[in-house]
Write an enzyme that holds these catalytic residues in place. Structure first.
Site, PDB file in Angstrom:
ATOM      1  N   ASP A 130     104.715  95.868  27.555  1.00 36.85           N
ATOM      2  CA  ASP A 130     105.218  96.935  26.693  1.00 36.85           C
ATOM      3  C   ASP A 130     104.686  96.724  25.283  1.00 36.85           C
ATOM      4  OD1 ASP A 130     107.797  99.067  27.012  1.00 36.85           O
ATOM      5  OD2 ASP A 130     107.193  98.560  24.972  1.00 36.85           O
TER       6      ASP A 130
ATOM      7  N   GLU B  69     113.159  99.031  28.734  1.00 37.77           N
ATOM      8  CA  GLU B  69     114.595  98.813  28.938  1.00 37.77           C
ATOM      9  C   GLU B  69     114.881  97.643  29.868  1.00 37.77           C
ATOM     10  OE1 GLU B  69     114.304 103.405  29.777  1.00 37.77           O
ATOM     11  OE2 GLU B  69     112.986 101.679  30.016  1.00 37.77           O
TER      12      GLU B  69
ATOM     13  N   ASP C 155      99.488  96.391  24.123  1.00 38.63           N
ATOM     14  CA  ASP C 155      99.168  97.764  24.491  1.00 38.63           C
ATOM     15  C   ASP C 155      98.726  97.776  25.953  1.00 38.63           C
ATOM     16  OD1 ASP C 155      98.367 100.627  23.690  1.00 38.63           O
ATOM     17  OD2 ASP C 155      96.531  99.813  24.571  1.00 38.63           O
ATOM     18  N   ALA C 156      99.247  98.709  26.729  1.00 39.34           N
ATOM     19  CA  ALA C 156      98.943  98.744  28.160  1.00 39.34           C
ATOM     20  C   ALA C 156      97.461  98.980  28.419  1.00 39.34           C
ATOM     21  CB  ALA C 156      99.783  99.821  28.843  1.00 39.34           C
TER      22      ALA C 156
ATOM     23  N   HIS D 156     115.067 104.976  38.014  1.00 41.32           N
ATOM     24  CA  HIS D 156     114.389 103.697  38.231  1.00 41.32           C
ATOM     25  C   HIS D 156     114.264 103.346  39.713  1.00 41.32           C
ATOM     26  CE1 HIS D 156     115.488 103.175  33.884  1.00 41.32           C
ATOM     27  NE2 HIS D 156     114.215 102.820  33.887  1.00 41.32           N
TER      28      HIS D 156
ATOM     29  N   PRO E 132     101.404 107.474  21.586  1.00 39.19           N
ATOM     30  CA  PRO E 132     100.533 106.336  21.865  1.00 39.19           C
ATOM     31  C   PRO E 132     100.024 106.268  23.295  1.00 39.19           C
ATOM     32  CG  PRO E 132     102.808 105.626  21.924  1.00 39.19           C
ATOM     33  CD  PRO E 132     102.827 107.094  21.548  1.00 39.19           C
TER      34      PRO E 132
ATOM     35  N   GLN F   6     107.675 103.852  16.759  1.00 35.04           N
ATOM     36  CA  GLN F   6     108.555 104.971  17.082  1.00 35.04           C
ATOM     37  C   GLN F   6     109.956 104.769  16.516  1.00 35.04           C
ATOM     38  OE1 GLN F   6     108.413 104.886  21.390  1.00 35.04           O
ATOM     39  NE2 GLN F   6     108.554 102.667  21.342  1.00 35.04           N
TER      40      GLN F   6
ATOM     41  N   ASP G  80     105.477 103.084  33.880  1.00 34.48           N
ATOM     42  CA  ASP G  80     106.739 103.632  33.368  1.00 34.48           C
ATOM     43  C   ASP G  80     106.556 103.891  31.880  1.00 34.48           C
ATOM     44  OD1 ASP G  80     109.345 104.410  33.062  1.00 34.48           O
ATOM     45  OD2 ASP G  80     110.192 102.395  33.194  1.00 34.48           O
TER      46      ASP G  80
END
EC number: 2.5.1.16
Length: 314
Positions: free
Chosen positions: A117, A97, A149-150, A73, A177, A42, A168
């Site tokens: 992540d 983040e 990858d989750a 959050h 994705p 990205q 999240d």
């Protein structure tokens, strides 16, 4: 981490045009470009916006803003953690983040928090440029950051026994994705890595602008977990009431509306850790979604599977 859209553009790096829906946009003044680059996955930018401070932008879509990221959050993390009561092991899907990790680690019972992540570049950019977000959470001895990858992480059962799982993730866009990470099949895999009595929560797009898509996420989660509840908070930098869905087989999220339950657990779990947004009054407000949205959510019957995916409008 919300969002993701190709219909957003920086205009001469002075103005940021961001499409919220195909017929609704916001225009923000950019004071400075702190970072701009591209990862394998990205476009990434950190910019300074008038009235908002630093803003993380992925694929032209605001992910979070220095001025109000704590609202998003805190709303994402603490209701699920309080509902569980004493989570020791927490899985965060996405959250590059580091702010979701920051909030999880405020809970005294947490012994381990795993953040997964896909984009190492985002994590590295956050480490360097978004210290106001993570506040050193990446270096907490209880934290483990996994670049994967989750889907792969959960499917492989690389680790199990999680008390709370927090999704999240970026929004389910057709070219993005994360689409399969909002499917019934994925939620069933997530449930398989959770302990009995575990709690799941996911960001669930804008309730005010994308009500039907929020409802689809809720309906999909409800096919996997017995107790499911929507809640939402207006986030100024998103110009929207942002939605969340919390779920469990054993714990009914509606108990979060009980003042004694909420305040006792909040005080016990956080033991003085600072919250800028969430208290009982805010929790009650989040649970009481306006009537027209509740009715629209109730009317929507669709849910998402791998064979019948539902995408947000680009």
């Amino acid at each position: 981490m919300a969002g993701g859209s190709e219909k957003s553009v920086f205009l001469k790096w002075s103005w940021f045009l961001e499409w919220l829906t195909p017929d609704r946009a916001t225009l923000k003044h950019i004071e400075d470009v702190i970072f701009q680059g591209r990862s394998r996955f990205q476009e990434i930018a950190v910019v300074r916006v008038s009235g908002e401070g630093k803003v993380l932008v992925l694929d032209g879509k605001t992910q979070s803003s220095e001025s109000d990221e704590f609202m998003y959050h805190e709303a994402l993390v603490h209701p699920a953690m309080i509902l569980h009561g004493s989570p020791r092991k927490v899985l965060i899907l996405g959250g590059g983040e580091g702010a979701t990790l920051r909030e999880v680690l405020k809970h005294r019972s947490v012994e381990k928090a795993v953040m997964v992540d896909i984009d190492e570049t985002v994590v590295n950019v956050a480490r360097e440029h978004l210290r106001e977000w993570h506040r050193g959470a990446f270096d907490d001895p209880r934290a483990e950051v996994v670049i994967d990858d989750a889907w792969n992480y959960v499917a492989s059962k690389a680790e199990t026994g999680f008390d709370v799982v927090i999704a999240d993730l970026v929004d389910p866009l057709e070219a993005g994705p994360a689409t399969r990470l909002y499917s019934e099949e994925y939620y069933r895999m997530v449930k398989d890595v959770m302990n009995p009595g575990g709690v799941f929560v996911t960001q669930a797009v804008s309730i005010s602008h994308l009500t039907e898509y929020h409802a689809i996420i809720r309906n999909t989660v409800a096919r996997v977990f017995k107790h499911v509840e929507s809640y939402g908070v207006y986030v100024p930098s998103f110009d929207s009431m942002w939605g969340f869905v919390v779920a469990s087989d054993d714990k009914d999220p509606r108990i979060l509306g009980d003042r004694g339950f909420f305040e006792t657990r909040l005080s016990h779990q956080l033991q003085g850790a600072e919250l800028r947004f969430l208290d009982y009054a805010s929790m009650l407000h989040m649970l009481n979604i306006p009537k027209m949205y509740r009715e629209a959510i109730a009317r929507e019957k669709r849910y998402a599977t791998l064979d019948n995916q539902v995408f947000l409008p680009a």
